[in-house]
Design a protein around this motif. Structure first.
Motif: not given
Length: 184
Positions: A2-26
């Motif tokens: 998949g695309i995650e194998e072609k990306l350099p290490s340290g790159v994070l893949l997520s959705t805007v909803e996932g990132l916003a949810g993580y921030m809201r819960k904290a």
């Protein structure tokens, strides 16, 4: 492959909803709505022994306009129900409600004309916490479960549809005076 194998290490893949949810819960800012015995346990959970600050709930807000989660602790009387709804309506979106204790969840042992038989008849409830009164550890556990729910909550129109569904279900609920069986 998949695309995650072609990306350099340290790159994070997520959705805007996932990132916003993580921030809201904290960063929950609770509005305390302490009405009875459960409010004492809610206040205890904010103290140094249990320290809700570890979970992003540093300060209980007195203003509903600064809060995003309402903890309804204790029984709700018929006269307090419109006030509860008004405070809920003043909270900005997104907002969540935690019903703390058996009285807030279902009216508890107070099955009479003066007590609302569950706060879900007034506002949509996202998490129920049983107990009479629930211990601070139980409140912290419910808050952590609410964190998971918030992190995976949809945004925008999906959230509005979920709220609308909860409110219509609450309005369709049978009034206590019309219930049959053990309640009479």
């Amino acid at each position: 492959m998949g695309i995650e194998e072609k990306l350099p290490s340290g790159v994070l893949l997520s959705t805007v909803e996932g990132l916003a949810g993580y921030m809201r819960k904290a960063s929950f800012w609770p509005a305390s709505f302490g009405l009875a015995c459960c409010a004492i346990e809610m206040m205890t959970s904010g103290g140094p022994k249990h320290d809700l600050g570890r979970f992003g709930m540093e300060v209980f807000r007195a203003s509903p306009r600064q809060a995003d989660v309402m903890i309804v602790a204790g029984r709700v009387s018929q006269k307090m129900a419109p006030v509860l709804r008004q405070i809920y309506d003043q909270m900005p979106e997104p907002k969540w409600v935690l019903a703390m204790g058996v009285c807030a969840s279902s009216g508890g042992m107070f099955n009479n004309y003066a007590v609302v038989q569950g706060v879900d008849h007034v506002v949509p409830v996202d998490m129920y916490l049983p107990g009479c009164p629930p211990r601070p550890q139980m409140l912290i556990d419910a808050i952590l479960k609410l964190h998971d729910k918030v992190q995976h909550t949809k945004m925008g129109a999906h959230r509005a549809a979920e709220i609308e569904e909860l409110e219509t279900a609450a309005l369709r609920a049978l009034p206590t005076s019309e219930m049959k069986g053990q309640l009479r």
